[in-house]
Design a protein around this motif. Structure first.
Motif: not given
Length: 182
Positions: A41-42, A48-50, A53-58, A173-176
């Motif tokens: 989780v940590g 997540f901070r980086a 902004y990555d379209p593949l991650f999103v 985290l992502l939806p937030k």
């Protein structure tokens, strides 16, 4: 008679000792797993901070949150009949999730009458996963539109409790982040 009584008593003491040892082992294992999940989780929060902004991650996380399997403990799964979605999810796993390609397994969900060998060859070629990494084909009973599901559907699976813990955190985290909520 005397030796039978002694043997029974020794057997009972041995069982009680084994139960105590197993309970201690389970406590240690549980504590080790809890710490590993906390690390995951940590790590997910730091990454997540980086990654936000990555379209593949999103895109990959959006696919996972919309159509990935969340109920299976210790496994990350995504199923689709669309080869392009599967390729996108596979790229997400290997590039963003740092999953070695050989750790990704695939399986075919086949409707009755589908030639499973043909389906595996189709999916292997369509998504770029070698046939050797396909596990047992699952037959799904029911009526299917053969035009839409000509080769059944394919599921990609990674067995990793650590990755699962990270993805669960990213899914919070992502939806937030995307809709700007605290």
């Amino acid at each position: 008679v005397w030796s039978k009584g002694v043997a029974e008593r020794l057997r009972d003491e041995g069982r009680k000792g084994a139960v105590v040892r197993m309970e201690k082992l389970n406590q240690l294992r549980g504590e080790r797993l809890r710490k590993a999940y906390e690390r995951a989780v940590g790590e997910a929060r730091n990454e997540f901070r980086a990654l936000r902004y990555d379209p593949l991650f999103v895109a990959g996380m959006t696919l996972h949150m919309a159509r990935g399997t969340k109920e299976v403990p210790g496994q990350v799964r995504f199923r689709s009949a669309d080869p392009e979605l599967l390729k996108l999810y596979l790229a997400f796993l290997t590039k963003t999730g740092n999953v070695p390609p050989e750790k990704v397994r695939a399986a075919v969900f086949a409707h009755p009458g589908l030639d499973t060998q043909t389906a595996v060859r189709f999916w292997a070629l369509a998504i770029g996963v070698p046939p050797a990494r396909f596990v047992k084909t699952m037959s799904v009973p029911g009526k299917y539109d053969a035009r839409e599901f000509k080769y059944g559907s394919c599921v990609l699976t990674v067995s990793s409790s650590y990755l699962k813990a990270k993805m669960l955190e990213w899914a919070v985290l992502l939806p937030k982040e995307l809709i700007g909520r605290p």
